[in-house]
Structure formats: structure tokens, C-alpha cells
Motif scaffolding. Structure first.
Motif, PDB file in Angstrom:
ATOM      1  N   PHE A 101      -4.059 -16.811 -55.189  1.00  0.00           N
ATOM      2  CA  PHE A 101      -5.482 -17.112 -54.972  1.00  0.00           C
ATOM      3  C   PHE A 101      -6.054 -17.663 -56.271  1.00  0.00           C
ATOM      4  O   PHE A 101      -5.558 -17.366 -57.369  1.00  0.00           O
ATOM      5  CB  PHE A 101      -6.257 -15.868 -54.516  1.00  0.00           C
ATOM      6  CG  PHE A 101      -6.278 -14.748 -55.510  1.00  0.00           C
ATOM      7  CD1 PHE A 101      -7.320 -14.612 -56.425  1.00  0.00           C
ATOM      8  CD2 PHE A 101      -5.250 -13.816 -55.542  1.00  0.00           C
ATOM      9  CE1 PHE A 101      -7.328 -13.586 -57.345  1.00  0.00           C
ATOM     10  CE2 PHE A 101      -5.253 -12.771 -56.463  1.00  0.00           C
ATOM     11  CZ  PHE A 101      -6.294 -12.662 -57.374  1.00  0.00           C
ATOM     12  N   LEU A 102      -7.092 -18.475 -56.161  1.00  0.00           N
ATOM     13  CA  LEU A 102      -7.719 -19.088 -57.331  1.00  0.00           C
ATOM     14  C   LEU A 102      -9.227 -19.066 -57.150  1.00  0.00           C
ATOM     15  O   LEU A 102      -9.759 -19.633 -56.191  1.00  0.00           O
ATOM     16  CB  LEU A 102      -7.223 -20.528 -57.509  1.00  0.00           C
ATOM     17  CG  LEU A 102      -7.814 -21.282 -58.711  1.00  0.00           C
ATOM     18  CD1 LEU A 102      -7.401 -20.618 -60.031  1.00  0.00           C
ATOM     19  CD2 LEU A 102      -7.382 -22.755 -58.675  1.00  0.00           C
ATOM     20  N   ASP A 103      -9.915 -18.373 -58.076  1.00  0.00           N
ATOM     21  CA  ASP A 103     -11.371 -18.312 -58.040  1.00  0.00           C
ATOM     22  C   ASP A 103     -11.926 -19.560 -58.714  1.00  0.00           C
ATOM     23  O   ASP A 103     -11.746 -19.768 -59.921  1.00  0.00           O
ATOM     24  CB  ASP A 103     -11.846 -17.045 -58.764  1.00  0.00           C
ATOM     25  CG  ASP A 103     -13.326 -16.766 -58.533  1.00  0.00           C
ATOM     26  OD1 ASP A 103     -14.075 -17.711 -58.221  1.00  0.00           O
ATOM     27  OD2 ASP A 103     -13.735 -15.597 -58.675  1.00  0.00           O
ATOM     28  N   ASN A 104     -12.581 -20.407 -57.921  1.00  0.00           N
ATOM     29  CA  ASN A 104     -13.151 -21.652 -58.438  1.00  0.00           C
ATOM     30  C   ASN A 104     -14.634 -21.529 -58.765  1.00  0.00           C
ATOM     31  O   ASN A 104     -15.361 -22.520 -58.743  1.00  0.00           O
ATOM     32  CB  ASN A 104     -12.941 -22.782 -57.417  1.00  0.00           C
ATOM     33  CG  ASN A 104     -11.469 -23.087 -57.203  1.00  0.00           C
ATOM     34  OD1 ASN A 104     -10.720 -23.223 -58.172  1.00  0.00           O
ATOM     35  ND2 ASN A 104     -11.045 -23.178 -55.955  1.00  0.00           N
ATOM     36  N   GLN A 105     -15.106 -20.336 -59.026  1.00  0.00           N
ATOM     37  CA  GLN A 105     -16.500 -20.008 -59.353  1.00  0.00           C
ATOM     38  C   GLN A 105     -17.406 -20.007 -58.120  1.00  0.00           C
ATOM     39  O   GLN A 105     -18.138 -19.056 -57.901  1.00  0.00           O
ATOM     40  CB  GLN A 105     -17.064 -20.952 -60.428  1.00  0.00           C
ATOM     41  CG  GLN A 105     -16.272 -20.936 -61.736  1.00  0.00           C
ATOM     42  CD  GLN A 105     -16.092 -19.542 -62.318  1.00  0.00           C
ATOM     43  OE1 GLN A 105     -17.033 -18.798 -62.489  1.00  0.00           O
ATOM     44  NE2 GLN A 105     -14.844 -19.188 -62.621  1.00  0.00           N
ATOM     45  N   ASN A 106     -17.385 -21.055 -57.325  1.00  0.00           N
ATOM     46  CA  ASN A 106     -18.224 -21.098 -56.120  1.00  0.00           C
ATOM     47  C   ASN A 106     -17.495 -20.530 -54.909  1.00  0.00           C
ATOM     48  O   ASN A 106     -18.104 -19.897 -54.051  1.00  0.00           O
ATOM     49  CB  ASN A 106     -18.679 -22.530 -55.819  1.00  0.00           C
ATOM     50  CG  ASN A 106     -19.616 -23.060 -56.891  1.00  0.00           C
ATOM     51  OD1 ASN A 106     -20.462 -22.322 -57.387  1.00  0.00           O
ATOM     52  ND2 ASN A 106     -19.445 -24.314 -57.263  1.00  0.00           N
ATOM     53  N   THR A 107     -16.190 -20.782 -54.825  1.00  0.00           N
ATOM     54  CA  THR A 107     -15.367 -20.279 -53.713  1.00  0.00           C
ATOM     55  C   THR A 107     -14.021 -19.827 -54.269  1.00  0.00           C
ATOM     56  O   THR A 107     -13.698 -20.057 -55.431  1.00  0.00           O
ATOM     57  CB  THR A 107     -15.118 -21.377 -52.652  1.00  0.00           C
ATOM     58  OG1 THR A 107     -14.433 -22.474 -53.274  1.00  0.00           O
ATOM     59  CG2 THR A 107     -16.410 -21.849 -52.004  1.00  0.00           C
ATOM     60  N   VAL A 108     -13.234 -19.184 -53.406  1.00  0.00           N
ATOM     61  CA  VAL A 108     -11.880 -18.771 -53.771  1.00  0.00           C
ATOM     62  C   VAL A 108     -10.897 -19.486 -52.851  1.00  0.00           C
ATOM     63  O   VAL A 108     -11.061 -19.483 -51.624  1.00  0.00           O
ATOM     64  CB  VAL A 108     -11.689 -17.239 -53.624  1.00  0.00           C
ATOM     65  CG1 VAL A 108     -10.306 -16.830 -54.129  1.00  0.00           C
ATOM     66  CG2 VAL A 108     -12.774 -16.476 -54.352  1.00  0.00           C
TER      67      VAL A 108
ATOM     68  N   GLY B  61       1.430 -18.814 -48.165  1.00  0.00           N
ATOM     69  CA  GLY B  61       2.604 -19.693 -48.202  1.00  0.00           C
ATOM     70  C   GLY B  61       2.180 -21.095 -48.553  1.00  0.00           C
ATOM     71  O   GLY B  61       1.505 -21.334 -49.557  1.00  0.00           O
ATOM     72  N   ASP B  62       2.546 -22.059 -47.683  1.00  0.00           N
ATOM     73  CA  ASP B  62       2.232 -23.461 -47.973  1.00  0.00           C
ATOM     74  C   ASP B  62       0.885 -23.900 -47.392  1.00  0.00           C
ATOM     75  O   ASP B  62       0.518 -25.069 -47.458  1.00  0.00           O
ATOM     76  CB  ASP B  62       3.349 -24.381 -47.451  1.00  0.00           C
ATOM     77  CG  ASP B  62       3.578 -24.230 -45.951  1.00  0.00           C
ATOM     78  OD1 ASP B  62       2.865 -23.416 -45.318  1.00  0.00           O
ATOM     79  OD2 ASP B  62       4.472 -24.908 -45.412  1.00  0.00           O
ATOM     80  N   PHE B  63       0.140 -22.952 -46.839  1.00  0.00           N
ATOM     81  CA  PHE B  63      -1.180 -23.255 -46.275  1.00  0.00           C
ATOM     82  C   PHE B  63      -2.253 -22.553 -47.106  1.00  0.00           C
ATOM     83  O   PHE B  63      -2.064 -21.432 -47.560  1.00  0.00           O
ATOM     84  CB  PHE B  63      -1.247 -22.769 -44.822  1.00  0.00           C
ATOM     85  CG  PHE B  63      -2.643 -22.743 -44.257  1.00  0.00           C
ATOM     86  CD1 PHE B  63      -3.274 -23.916 -43.886  1.00  0.00           C
ATOM     87  CD2 PHE B  63      -3.336 -21.539 -44.105  1.00  0.00           C
ATOM     88  CE1 PHE B  63      -4.569 -23.897 -43.381  1.00  0.00           C
ATOM     89  CE2 PHE B  63      -4.622 -21.519 -43.596  1.00  0.00           C
ATOM     90  CZ  PHE B  63      -5.239 -22.704 -43.225  1.00  0.00           C
ATOM     91  N   SER B  64      -3.376 -23.223 -47.331  1.00  0.00           N
ATOM     92  CA  SER B  64      -4.454 -22.566 -48.062  1.00  0.00           C
ATOM     93  C   SER B  64      -5.803 -22.878 -47.420  1.00  0.00           C
ATOM     94  O   SER B  64      -5.967 -23.882 -46.720  1.00  0.00           O
ATOM     95  CB  SER B  64      -4.449 -22.995 -49.530  1.00  0.00           C
ATOM     96  OG  SER B  64      -4.736 -24.372 -49.650  1.00  0.00           O
ATOM     97  N   PHE B  65      -6.753 -22.007 -47.672  1.00  0.00           N
ATOM     98  CA  PHE B  65      -8.120 -22.189 -47.171  1.00  0.00           C
ATOM     99  C   PHE B  65      -9.072 -21.630 -48.227  1.00  0.00           C
ATOM    100  O   PHE B  65      -8.644 -20.981 -49.189  1.00  0.00           O
ATOM    101  CB  PHE B  65      -8.306 -21.489 -45.816  1.00  0.00           C
ATOM    102  CG  PHE B  65      -8.298 -19.978 -45.904  1.00  0.00           C
ATOM    103  CD1 PHE B  65      -9.474 -19.251 -45.931  1.00  0.00           C
ATOM    104  CD2 PHE B  65      -7.092 -19.285 -45.959  1.00  0.00           C
ATOM    105  CE1 PHE B  65      -9.466 -17.868 -46.028  1.00  0.00           C
ATOM    106  CE2 PHE B  65      -7.077 -17.896 -46.048  1.00  0.00           C
ATOM    107  CZ  PHE B  65      -8.270 -17.183 -46.092  1.00  0.00           C
ATOM    108  N   THR B  66     -10.359 -21.858 -48.049  1.00  0.00           N
ATOM    109  CA  THR B  66     -11.337 -21.342 -49.005  1.00  0.00           C
ATOM    110  C   THR B  66     -12.221 -20.293 -48.353  1.00  0.00           C
ATOM    111  O   THR B  66     -12.510 -20.358 -47.150  1.00  0.00           O
ATOM    112  CB  THR B  66     -12.217 -22.469 -49.593  1.00  0.00           C
ATOM    113  OG1 THR B  66     -12.906 -23.114 -48.522  1.00  0.00           O
ATOM    114  CG2 THR B  66     -11.389 -23.464 -50.367  1.00  0.00           C
ATOM    115  N   THR B  67     -12.647 -19.356 -49.176  1.00  0.00           N
ATOM    116  CA  THR B  67     -13.555 -18.294 -48.747  1.00  0.00           C
ATOM    117  C   THR B  67     -14.577 -18.084 -49.854  1.00  0.00           C
ATOM    118  O   THR B  67     -14.290 -18.338 -51.029  1.00  0.00           O
ATOM    119  CB  THR B  67     -12.758 -16.985 -48.473  1.00  0.00           C
ATOM    120  OG1 THR B  67     -13.655 -15.972 -48.032  1.00  0.00           O
ATOM    121  CG2 THR B  67     -12.059 -16.472 -49.732  1.00  0.00           C
ATOM    122  N   LYS B  68     -15.759 -17.633 -49.481  1.00  0.00           N
ATOM    123  CA  LYS B  68     -16.783 -17.415 -50.509  1.00  0.00           C
ATOM    124  C   LYS B  68     -16.468 -16.184 -51.359  1.00  0.00           C
ATOM    125  O   LYS B  68     -16.675 -16.184 -52.562  1.00  0.00           O
ATOM    126  CB  LYS B  68     -18.159 -17.299 -49.860  1.00  0.00           C
ATOM    127  CG  LYS B  68     -18.663 -18.638 -49.322  1.00  0.00           C
ATOM    128  CD  LYS B  68     -20.000 -18.494 -48.626  1.00  0.00           C
ATOM    129  CE  LYS B  68     -20.414 -19.848 -48.029  1.00  0.00           C
ATOM    130  NZ  LYS B  68     -21.545 -19.700 -47.083  1.00  0.00           N
TER     131      LYS B  68
END
Length: 370
Positions: A201-208, A213-220
Motif C-alpha cells: 500500500f502507498l499513502d499518497n497524502q490524499n488517498t491510499v 497482487g497485480d491489481f490496485s485501487f485507491t481508498t481515502k
């Protein structure tokens, strides 16, 4: 993972809160968030077919610590810390009962007992000597004496004559509890996806950004409720602790009712109807049992069987029906960790083997922290 437009739209788009772990903590966190935010999208990701750690695998003890365990905790924690911990466990149990109802979880207030092997003279003497002191420090919380000596009436063998009785303990049906929590979550429009492992996981300040696996999505916001699997997340503050458990076949005329503790809580047993569930023994081999792998070992299973046949049920021909294990989260301190890891990432972990008691409260605290 090739997802359709519909799957992406309904499950992985505009996610407000993602919770990793669908155990007691994760579900209570989700339900608390739903109370506060009726319109937000809440997604739970669970790595197992069912909650993976200990929530569906525990012994179903509604307890807050045996006398010897509390005395042991007082050696490594301040008196105030121990009292606060017991208060959290007690409050958590009341929160669980209030949310689900005693009938649903098959709450049975049979009381709890601690027994002492005859050759464990030092622990027995220490508990006898400090019983009044522990009662005194717990009296403001329970408004009554918590621990008292009682003569063994269960026919155990090889133990001291007196047991330590605690009327505030009870037993519950773990399966009913978790099924009811899952039903509540689904009824509250909380999305649950099983057999999903968060790989990074990567916290991008506004979202995470959350990778499966090879799929990713964003969450607040991202919340971890992974307890025994939180070692890396907490930089070693949480260690996994495997607990091995067995259950007997039905035993005719079984006269044992209640929850029972032995050896500072390292062994525990109870009746489930006319069966005996017995677990513990990781103190025989701490190194091997500090693992996230499920399974049994010969040294612990033999000790459990010996206790069953020599101490608990000496006059019965006992047959084992089933064995399993669960993974708890422990550490140098018994105090749970409820903290913010980064701008939008949080965790509620390290329940110290007291998930039934404290899990509902930690889940609520985790949601309130967010």
C-alpha cells in the motif's frame, strides 16, 4: 485480475474506508464507521475464506484474565496499566453483548475457575497470598469481590484442593458471534471480499493506493485489523502466537460447566455442551509457536492429551474429535496498539490473546481514531 466495468464501479470506485481483516476488530470498526457515516462506501478485505486469525478459532471465553495471569501482568506493568487493561476487557465484553445480544452469542454465565497442579506450589501460594490484594484493586471496577477460593467439586486429579472462582466469567459461541457480526455488516451495506491479500500500500497524502497482487485501487482511508499478522506493519511490536486447540467427542454425564484456566492462562478448557474444548501449551515451545502458520505439533498435542486424561477427565475414556489452531497477536506489552501509521493509514492490533473481550472496543476505538 481482470475485472469488469461493473465490478470496478460497485466495489473499487470511490471507496471511502478500506479495512483489512474481517475479524472482531475489523467488523466492529466497520460497523462503527457506518454509524458515523451512513452514506460512505466501506470495503473489508479478508485474506481467508473466513476471518483468518483467531476470531473464528478462539475458545469462546468471555474472560478478562485469571488471577495468576493478573499477578504475572503486575510484574511487568504498573498497577494502573493492569487495571486499565482489565477495564478495557470488561467494557469490551459489555459492548459485544449489547451489540449482538446474549441469546445470539449463547452467553452462559457459568463463572470461571483457575486450578493449580499439585507440583505448582509456588504459583498456588502466590495466588493465595495476593488474592485479597487483587480483589481490592479491582473492587472499584466490579463493585464486588472478583476472586474467591472454592473446593474442587469437578473431580479433577493431581491438583490443589482449592480452585479460584470468578463469578464474572462466562462462555460464548464463537461461531454464532462471528456469523452475527458478518450478518450485521452485510445488512449495513458494508462490502466484504474474501481471499484477498493486500500485498502493498502507498499513502499518497490524499488517498491510499492498495495493491492486491497485480491489481490496485485507491481508498481515502486504510485501516488494518490484522492482529497476529501485523508484525511487519508495526515494526516488530506485534508477534504472532499460535494457539493449538482440540475438542473431544461427546462425553456421557459430563458434569463440568464453566471456563477453566491453568498455568497463568497458558492452558484453558471449557465444556461445549457435553464435550470438552482444551487449548494452549505454547509455553512448551515459544520459538516454534511464534508463527503465522496454522498446524499442530507433537509436543503440545501430547501435553494437551495428558492433561485431558490425567487431570481433567481421569475417569473417562476420552476420544478426540477434532483439532485446529489460531493465530493471536502479542508483544512486550499487553496494551493494544490503536494508532495512526501515516496520513491516511491506521491500525488496531495486539490483542494479547483477549480478542473476544477487547476486540469490539479496539474496533470501535480504531474507527473513532479515523
Amino acid at each position: 485480475m481482470q475485472l469488469s466495468y461493473w465490478e470496478l464501479k460497485n466495489w473499487f470506485t470511490n471507496v471511502d474506508y478500506t479495512i483489512v481483516g474481517s475479524g472482531i476488530v475489523g467488523l466492529h470498526a466497520a460497523l462503527r464507521l457506518r454509524e458515523k457515516f451512513p452514506e460512505k462506501k466501506i470495503l473489508i478485505l479478508e485474506r481467508g475464506m473466513l476471518p483468518h486469525g483467531a476470531s473464528t478459532k478462539n475458545a469462546g471465553f468471555a474472560c478478562f484474565g485469571s488471577l495468576s495471569e493478573i499477578i504475572d501482568d503486575l510484574k511487568s506493568h504498573t498497577e494502573e496499566e493492569v487495571i486499565q487493561l482489565i477495564q478495557k476487557r470488561w467494557n469490551g465484553l459489555q459492548l459485544l453483548r449489547k451489540r449482538l445480544g446474549d441469546t445470539t452469542i449463547d452467553f452462559k454465565p457459568f463463572g470461571g475457575y483457575e486450578l493449580f497442579l499439585r507440583d505448582d506450589e509456588s504459583s498456588y501460594a502466590e495466588c493465595s497470598n495476593k488474592l485479597s490484594f487483587v480483589n481490592e484493586i479491582l473492587k472499584p471496577l466490579f463493585k464486588a469481590e472478583v476472586f474467591a477460593k472454592e473446593v474442587d467439586r469437578f473431580g479433577f486429579r493431581g491438583i490443589h484442593e482449592y480452585l479460584i472462582f470468578n463469578p464474572f466469567e462466562a462462555q460464548i459461541d464463537t461461531g454464532n458471534m462471528m456469523q452475527a457480526l458478518l450478518k450485521q455488516a452485510i445488512a449495513k451495506d458494508i462490502l466484504i471480499l474474501n481471499q484477498q491479500t493486500v500485498t502493498s500500500f502507498l499513502d499518497n497524502q490524499n488517498t491510499v493506493e492498495v495493491a492486491l497482487g497485480d491489481f490496485s485501487f485507491t481508498t481515502k482511508k486504510l485501516l488494518f485489523a490484522t492482529n497476529g499478522f501485523a508484525n511487519e506493519l508495526t515494526k516488530g511490536a506485534v508477534k504472532p502466537a499460535r494457539a493449538q486447540v482440540l475438542i473431544t467427542e461427546p462425553i456421557p454425564n459430563l458434569d463440568i460447566k464453566g471456563t477453566f484456566h491453568l498455568d497463568k492462562g497458558y492452558y484453558y478448557f471449557r465444556n461445549i455442551g457435553d464435550r470438552i474444548l482444551l487449548g494452549g501449551g505454547r509455553n512448551l515451545d515459544f520459538e516454534t509457536e511464534t508463527t503465522t502458520e496454522f498446524g499442530q505439533t507433537e509436543i503440545i498435542q501430547k501435553r494437551l492429551e495428558d492433561l485431558l486424561k490425567e487431570v481433567i477427565l481421569p475417569n473417562h475414556d476420552v476420544k478426540i474429535d477434532h483439532r485446529w489452531s489460531g493465530i493471536m497477536g502479542i508483544g512486550n506489552s499487553k496494551k493494544p496498539i490503536v494508532t495512526q501509521l501515516s496520513e491516511n493509514v491506521y491500525c488496531g492490533v495486539r490483542l494479547g490473546g483477549m480478542g473476544v473481550a477487547i476486540g469490539s472496543l479496539i474496533g470501535t476505538e480504531l474507527a473513532d481514531l479515523v
